[in-house]
Motif scaffolding. Structure first.
Motif, PDB file in Angstrom:
ATOM      1  N   GLY A   1       0.902  -1.238   0.017  1.00 19.56           N
ATOM      2  CA  GLY A   1      -0.037   0.147   0.010  1.00 19.56           C
ATOM      3  C   GLY A   1       0.941   1.213  -0.081  1.00 19.56           C
ATOM      4  O   GLY A   1       0.449   2.268  -0.830  1.00 19.56           O
ATOM      5  N   GLU A   2       1.824   1.301   1.000  1.00 16.47           N
ATOM      6  CA  GLU A   2       2.419   2.558   1.148  1.00 16.47           C
ATOM      7  C   GLU A   2       3.194   2.981  -0.104  1.00 16.47           C
ATOM      8  O   GLU A   2       3.474   4.359  -0.419  1.00 16.47           O
ATOM      9  CB  GLU A   2       3.173   2.701   2.279  1.00 16.47           C
ATOM     10  N   ARG A   3       4.098   2.145  -0.416  1.00 16.54           N
ATOM     11  CA  ARG A   3       5.005   2.489  -1.684  1.00 16.54           C
ATOM     12  C   ARG A   3       4.154   3.020  -2.993  1.00 16.54           C
ATOM     13  O   ARG A   3       4.599   3.816  -3.653  1.00 16.54           O
ATOM     14  CB  ARG A   3       6.043   1.303  -1.895  1.00 16.54           C
ATOM     15  N   PRO A   4       3.530   2.308  -3.371  1.00 17.00           N
ATOM     16  CA  PRO A   4       2.468   2.752  -4.558  1.00 17.00           C
ATOM     17  C   PRO A   4       2.031   3.934  -4.325  1.00 17.00           C
ATOM     18  O   PRO A   4       1.784   4.885  -5.195  1.00 17.00           O
ATOM     19  CB  PRO A   4       1.459   1.687  -4.682  1.00 17.00           C
ATOM     20  N   THR A   5       1.452   4.255  -3.021  1.00 13.29           N
ATOM     21  CA  THR A   5       1.015   5.641  -2.832  1.00 13.29           C
ATOM     22  C   THR A   5       2.017   6.757  -2.774  1.00 13.29           C
ATOM     23  O   THR A   5       1.963   7.827  -3.375  1.00 13.29           O
ATOM     24  CB  THR A   5       0.551   5.652  -1.479  1.00 13.29           C
ATOM     25  N   ILE A   6       3.227   6.631  -2.240  1.00 14.32           N
ATOM     26  CA  ILE A   6       4.296   7.279  -2.566  1.00 14.32           C
ATOM     27  C   ILE A   6       4.731   7.533  -3.690  1.00 14.32           C
ATOM     28  O   ILE A   6       5.182   8.800  -4.227  1.00 14.32           O
ATOM     29  CB  ILE A   6       5.613   6.877  -1.660  1.00 14.32           C
ATOM     30  N   ASP A   7       4.679   6.514  -4.888  1.00 11.66           N
ATOM     31  CA  ASP A   7       5.116   6.665  -6.241  1.00 11.66           C
ATOM     32  C   ASP A   7       4.032   7.571  -7.035  1.00 11.66           C
ATOM     33  O   ASP A   7       4.369   8.218  -7.702  1.00 11.66           O
ATOM     34  CB  ASP A   7       4.879   5.325  -6.915  1.00 11.66           C
ATOM     35  N   ALA A   8       2.760   7.466  -6.326  1.00  8.27           N
ATOM     36  CA  ALA A   8       1.750   8.479  -7.077  1.00  8.27           C
ATOM     37  C   ALA A   8       2.036   9.904  -6.712  1.00  8.27           C
ATOM     38  O   ALA A   8       1.965  10.770  -7.365  1.00  8.27           O
ATOM     39  CB  ALA A   8       0.436   7.802  -6.608  1.00  8.27           C
ATOM     40  N   LEU A   9       2.428   9.980  -5.285  1.00  4.51           N
ATOM     41  CA  LEU A   9       2.582  11.334  -4.797  1.00  4.51           C
ATOM     42  C   LEU A   9       3.870  11.893  -5.523  1.00  4.51           C
ATOM     43  O   LEU A   9       3.791  13.086  -5.982  1.00  4.51           O
ATOM     44  CB  LEU A   9       2.953  11.395  -3.443  1.00  4.51           C
ATOM     45  N   ARG A  10       4.784  10.933  -5.835  1.00  6.12           N
ATOM     46  CA  ARG A  10       6.174  11.558  -6.639  1.00  6.12           C
ATOM     47  C   ARG A  10       5.802  11.954  -7.908  1.00  6.12           C
ATOM     48  O   ARG A  10       6.252  13.201  -8.366  1.00  6.12           O
ATOM     49  CB  ARG A  10       7.160  10.255  -6.653  1.00  6.12           C
ATOM     50  N   GLU A  11       4.742  11.189  -8.695  1.00  7.68           N
ATOM     51  CA  GLU A  11       4.283  11.801  -9.776  1.00  7.68           C
ATOM     52  C   GLU A  11       3.833  13.037  -9.928  1.00  7.68           C
ATOM     53  O   GLU A  11       3.902  13.793 -10.737  1.00  7.68           O
ATOM     54  CB  GLU A  11       3.383  10.558 -10.478  1.00  7.68           C
ATOM     55  N   LEU A  12       2.847  13.220  -8.765  1.00  2.00           N
ATOM     56  CA  LEU A  12       2.178  14.327  -8.729  1.00  2.00           C
ATOM     57  C   LEU A  12       3.106  15.736  -8.550  1.00  2.00           C
ATOM     58  O   LEU A  12       3.073  16.619  -9.366  1.00  2.00           O
ATOM     59  CB  LEU A  12       1.352  14.254  -7.663  1.00  2.00           C
ATOM     60  N   LEU A  13       4.102  15.416  -7.672  1.00  2.00           N
ATOM     61  CA  LEU A  13       4.917  16.593  -7.099  1.00  2.00           C
ATOM     62  C   LEU A  13       5.907  16.540  -8.657  1.00  2.00           C
ATOM     63  O   LEU A  13       6.549  18.123  -8.713  1.00  2.00           O
ATOM     64  CB  LEU A  13       5.788  16.243  -6.022  1.00  2.00           C
ATOM     65  N   ALA A  14       6.309  15.533  -9.271  1.00  2.00           N
ATOM     66  CA  ALA A  14       7.162  15.734 -10.499  1.00  2.00           C
ATOM     67  C   ALA A  14       6.441  16.832 -11.344  1.00  2.00           C
ATOM     68  O   ALA A  14       7.285  17.750 -12.077  1.00  2.00           O
ATOM     69  CB  ALA A  14       7.635  14.516 -10.846  1.00  2.00           C
ATOM     70  N   ALA A  15       5.262  16.625 -11.601  1.00  2.00           N
ATOM     71  CA  ALA A  15       4.288  17.295 -12.456  1.00  2.00           C
ATOM     72  C   ALA A  15       4.393  18.995 -12.042  1.00  2.00           C
ATOM     73  O   ALA A  15       4.420  19.695 -12.707  1.00  2.00           O
ATOM     74  CB  ALA A  15       2.997  16.766 -12.670  1.00  2.00           C
ATOM     75  N   ALA A  16       4.253  19.050 -10.610  1.00  2.00           N
ATOM     76  CA  ALA A  16       4.247  20.283  -9.961  1.00  2.00           C
ATOM     77  C   ALA A  16       5.600  21.177 -10.188  1.00  2.00           C
ATOM     78  O   ALA A  16       5.554  22.292 -10.507  1.00  2.00           O
ATOM     79  CB  ALA A  16       3.918  20.334  -8.523  1.00  2.00           C
ATOM     80  N   ALA A  17       6.585  20.380 -10.201  1.00  2.41           N
ATOM     81  CA  ALA A  17       8.053  20.956 -10.146  1.00  2.41           C
ATOM     82  C   ALA A  17       8.244  21.452 -11.603  1.00  2.41           C
ATOM     83  O   ALA A  17       8.851  22.330 -11.765  1.00  2.41           O
ATOM     84  CB  ALA A  17       8.915  19.837  -9.783  1.00  2.41           C
ATOM     85  N   ALA A  18       7.658  20.630 -12.790  1.00  2.00           N
ATOM     86  CA  ALA A  18       7.829  20.822 -14.123  1.00  2.00           C
ATOM     87  C   ALA A  18       6.779  22.164 -14.240  1.00  2.00           C
ATOM     88  O   ALA A  18       7.202  22.977 -15.161  1.00  2.00           O
ATOM     89  CB  ALA A  18       7.167  19.604 -15.082  1.00  2.00           C
ATOM     90  N   ARG A  19       5.942  22.571 -13.487  1.00  4.36           N
ATOM     91  CA  ARG A  19       5.042  23.731 -13.678  1.00  4.36           C
ATOM     92  C   ARG A  19       5.868  25.113 -12.857  1.00  4.36           C
ATOM     93  O   ARG A  19       5.154  25.974 -12.873  1.00  4.36           O
ATOM     94  CB  ARG A  19       3.733  23.520 -13.184  1.00  4.36           C
ATOM     95  N   GLY A  20       6.819  24.428 -12.024  1.00  3.95           N
ATOM     96  CA  GLY A  20       7.303  25.400 -11.281  1.00  3.95           C
ATOM     97  C   GLY A  20       6.754  25.809  -9.920  1.00  3.95           C
ATOM     98  O   GLY A  20       6.920  26.819  -9.135  1.00  3.95           O
TER      99      GLY A  20
END
Length: 204
Positions: A130-149
């Protein structure tokens, strides 16, 4: 603390999903009305109107059954990103709080945590499920946010997850959903602050 949980497959004849549902429903009802300690395999079997061996063909024991019941309260579907970091982290906070504040979860989690304390291998199995898949999903979300600045490219994703999980779990166990809107907004603001912080700057 959302974790997608699916009953484990068993060899032999295909299982009847209706029986699975009866078992999970009976477990949830017992957790709410009787508590974790009283939610035994025998009690679940009586409430579901089946024999205990039908449960053991599906789950190795009580702990695994309770895990699938409680963590199955979450559908496993993560919030759909909107492109707004604050709105997205607010949605995650609300999801974590709602799942942990479910009456069955509030009844089960203290007992599960006590069991995990005595057996770290069980806890690491839960991390993988459970936790690692959730962390991976958060990582994708934050990577996209980083790309937007709107987030730091090297923000500490696991710290964000730990704050999110720990704050919502404690709040759910102690207050349920009381004043949840104000709580979720406070936690969201804290998460946004962490997301915008560079770990390189902190190391310096």
């Amino acid at each position: 603390m959302p974790a997608s949980a699916t009953p484990r497959p068993a060899p032999g004849r295909p299982r009847d999903p209706l029986v699975d549902d009866r078992i999970l429903t009976a477990t949830e009802e017992l957790l709410v009305t009787e508590g974790y300690q009283a939610t035994t395999i025998a009690a679940v079997a009586r409430r579901a109107g089946i024999v205990a061996t039908s449960i053991y063909r599906r789950w190795p024991g009580k702990r695994e059954l309770v895990e699938d019941t409680v963590f199955g309260l979450d559908t496993g579907a993560h919030p759909v990103p909107t492109g707004d970091l604050h709105a997205d982290l607010r949605a995650w906070t609300e999801l974590f709080l709602a799942t942990a504040a479910h009456p069955a979860a509030r009844a089960a989690i203290p007992g599960l945590l006590a069991d995990y304390h005595g057996d770290q291998a069980l806890y690491h199995r839960l991390l993988d499920r459970g936790e690692r898949p959730t962390i991976d999903a958060l990582r994708e979300l934050l990577a996209a946010a980083a790309a937007r600045g709107t987030a730091a490219p090297d923000c500490d994703v696991e710290a964000i997850f730990e704050i999110l999980r720990g704050a919502t779990l404690l709040r759910a166990l102690t207050h349920g959903l009381e004043h949840h809107a104000e709580f979720c907004e406070r936690i969201t603001r804290a998460l946004v602050t962490v997301a915008r912080a560079s770990t390189a700057a902190n190391d310096g």
